[in-house]
Scaffold this active site. Structure first.
Site, mmCIF file in Angstrom:
data_model
loop_
_atom_site.group_PDB
_atom_site.id
_atom_site.type_symbol
_atom_site.label_atom_id
_atom_site.label_comp_id
_atom_site.label_asym_id
_atom_site.label_seq_id
_atom_site.Cartn_x
_atom_site.Cartn_y
_atom_site.Cartn_z
ATOM 1 N N GLY A 12 -47.770 58.374 -84.217
ATOM 2 C CA GLY A 12 -48.065 58.153 -82.805
ATOM 3 C C GLY A 12 -47.623 59.256 -81.859
ATOM 4 O O GLY A 12 -47.419 59.000 -80.670
ATOM 5 N N THR A 13 -47.531 60.504 -82.355
ATOM 6 C CA THR A 13 -47.135 61.578 -81.425
ATOM 7 C C THR A 13 -48.232 61.843 -80.387
ATOM 8 O O THR A 13 -47.921 62.222 -79.252
ATOM 9 C CB THR A 13 -46.789 62.891 -82.163
ATOM 10 O OG1 THR A 13 -47.937 63.380 -82.833
ATOM 11 C CG2 THR A 13 -45.649 62.689 -83.146
ATOM 12 N N ASN A 14 -49.487 61.629 -80.756
ATOM 13 C CA ASN A 14 -50.566 61.807 -79.770
ATOM 14 C C ASN A 14 -50.558 60.686 -78.740
ATOM 15 O O ASN A 14 -50.822 60.922 -77.562
ATOM 16 C CB ASN A 14 -51.929 61.913 -80.467
ATOM 17 C CG ASN A 14 -52.158 63.303 -81.028
ATOM 18 O OD1 ASN A 14 -52.380 64.251 -80.278
ATOM 19 N ND2 ASN A 14 -52.063 63.436 -82.345
ATOM 20 N N MET A 91 -56.877 56.016 -88.706
ATOM 21 C CA MET A 91 -57.406 56.391 -90.022
ATOM 22 C C MET A 91 -58.428 55.411 -90.598
ATOM 23 O O MET A 91 -58.745 55.480 -91.780
ATOM 24 C CB MET A 91 -56.249 56.586 -91.011
ATOM 25 C CG MET A 91 -55.227 57.620 -90.576
ATOM 26 S SD MET A 91 -55.972 59.261 -90.321
ATOM 27 C CE MET A 91 -54.540 60.193 -89.753
ATOM 28 N N ILE A 93 -62.366 54.129 -90.494
ATOM 29 C CA ILE A 93 -63.683 54.546 -89.983
ATOM 30 C C ILE A 93 -64.326 53.360 -89.243
ATOM 31 O O ILE A 93 -64.342 52.236 -89.747
ATOM 32 C CB ILE A 93 -64.607 54.997 -91.156
ATOM 33 C CG1 ILE A 93 -64.005 56.201 -91.892
ATOM 34 C CG2 ILE A 93 -66.032 55.292 -90.669
ATOM 35 C CD1 ILE A 93 -64.105 57.530 -91.192
ATOM 36 N N LEU A 94 -64.828 53.633 -88.052
ATOM 37 C CA LEU A 94 -65.467 52.579 -87.264
ATOM 38 C C LEU A 94 -66.983 52.651 -87.453
ATOM 39 O O LEU A 94 -67.541 53.725 -87.650
ATOM 40 C CB LEU A 94 -65.124 52.765 -85.787
ATOM 41 C CG LEU A 94 -63.650 52.572 -85.455
ATOM 42 C CD1 LEU A 94 -63.349 53.112 -84.062
ATOM 43 C CD2 LEU A 94 -63.256 51.111 -85.567
ATOM 44 N N HIS A 110 -59.154 65.433 -83.551
ATOM 45 C CA HIS A 110 -59.262 65.853 -84.951
ATOM 46 C C HIS A 110 -58.487 67.166 -85.119
ATOM 47 O O HIS A 110 -58.651 68.087 -84.307
ATOM 48 C CB HIS A 110 -60.731 66.047 -85.353
ATOM 49 C CG HIS A 110 -60.867 66.439 -86.783
ATOM 50 N ND1 HIS A 110 -60.723 65.528 -87.811
ATOM 51 C CD2 HIS A 110 -61.096 67.636 -87.365
ATOM 52 C CE1 HIS A 110 -60.850 66.160 -88.965
ATOM 53 N NE2 HIS A 110 -61.082 67.440 -88.731
HETATM 54 C C1 GAR Z 1 -52.931 64.004 -85.963
HETATM 55 O O1 GAR Z 1 -52.804 65.306 -86.471
HETATM 56 C C2 GAR Z 1 -54.396 63.680 -85.722
HETATM 57 O O2 GAR Z 1 -55.141 64.756 -85.257
HETATM 58 C C3 GAR Z 1 -54.828 63.290 -87.110
HETATM 59 O O3 GAR Z 1 -53.747 62.555 -87.634
HETATM 60 C C4 GAR Z 1 -52.532 62.972 -87.012
HETATM 61 C C5 GAR Z 1 -51.855 61.762 -86.414
HETATM 62 O O4 GAR Z 1 -50.623 62.062 -85.846
HETATM 63 N N1 GAR Z 1 -56.040 62.540 -87.065
HETATM 64 C C6 GAR Z 1 -56.987 62.606 -88.003
HETATM 65 O O5 GAR Z 1 -56.894 63.281 -88.998
HETATM 66 C C7 GAR Z 1 -58.212 61.738 -87.724
HETATM 67 N N2 GAR Z 1 -59.309 62.143 -88.545
HETATM 68 P P1 GAR Z 1 -49.912 61.106 -84.784
HETATM 69 O O6 GAR Z 1 -49.940 59.673 -85.367
HETATM 70 O O7 GAR Z 1 -48.512 61.630 -84.689
HETATM 71 O O8 GAR Z 1 -50.659 61.196 -83.487
#
Ligand code: GAR
Length: 208
Positions: A12-14, A91, A93-94, A110
């Site tokens: 969940g850093t994003n 993660m 797919i919808l 992405h």
């Molecule tokens: C992030 O790098 C995001 O871009 C990637 O998973 C990571 C999640 O990190 N997403 C994908 O690969 C989607 N296809 P987070 O949980 O710390 O945000």
């Protein structure tokens, strides 16, 4: 205020980057109304809790069919009057049902420069492993609208990041997050919530 629903599966850093940019006032026309995790125990749910945002686990495997899973997701977000969905490290797919319910209102981050290293099977660390295996010297991140084809929807923002000779997938992932994802995802949310994104001819046009 545009009410935002965030879908997560991991650290969940994003999600945190969006929370922080709302707190700082950079995003001033949006608020996170609900967080949904595809997994029990995802640290992203802790981050939601700490920010006072309602979090819930809705897992595909708890439903007999994709239709019923997506109906529950739609029902949940509608109950919070969510208008924008952000996939922040999500993660699962919808399919068409959910995507059509929020047409041009779902954005995904992405961890590569689309159309490189994207599509089915390219997620998380696997994306950076593929970039290193190919030997690219520049990678980055992309924020795009979600359509039924994986990672193929209209591109909102991209940012490039250098690859170093001694990178590991983990080191590269961290650099791409710090230098690209945590910047362009909040920026895209800001643009959307200010009504400054328009989709035309499968492309995104930014209004000044
Ligand atoms: C992030 O790098 C995001 O871009 C990637 O998973 C990571 C999640 O990190 N997403 C994908 O690969 C989607 N296809 P987070 O949980 O710390 O945000």
């Amino acid at each position: 205020m545009v009410r935002i629903g965030v879908l997560v599966s991991g650290g969940g850093t994003n999600l945190q980057a969006i929370i922080d940019n709302i707190k700082s006032g950079y995003i001033s026309s949006g608020e996170i109304a609900a967080v949904v995790s595809s997994k029990e125990g995802a640290f992203a749910l802790e981050r939601a809790k700490n920010a006072g945002i309602p979090g819930k686990v809705i897992a595909r495997k708890s439903f007999p069919s994709e239709d019923e899973y997506e109906e529950e997701m739609i029902r949940h977000f509608k109950s919070y009057n969510v208008e924008l969905i952000v996939l922040a490290g999500f993660m699962t797919i919808l399919s068409g049902k959910f995507i059509n319910a929020y047409k041009n209102r779902i954005i995904n981050v992405h961890p590569a420069l689309i159309p490189s290293f994207c599509g089915d099977g390219f997620y998380g660390l696997k994306v950076h492993e593929a970039a290193l295996a190919k030997g690219v010297k520049v990678t980055g991140a992309t924020v795009h609208f979600v359509t039924e084809e994986t990672d193929a929807g209209p591109i909102i923002l991209q940012k490039a990041v250098d690859v170093e000779d001694d990178d590991t997938p983990e080191i590269l992932q961290k650099r791409v997050m710090e230098q690209a994802e945590w910047k362009i995802l909040p920026e895209a949310v800001k643009l959307f919530t200010e009504g400054r994104l328009e989709v035309r001819d499968n492309k995104v046009w930014r209004k000044k």
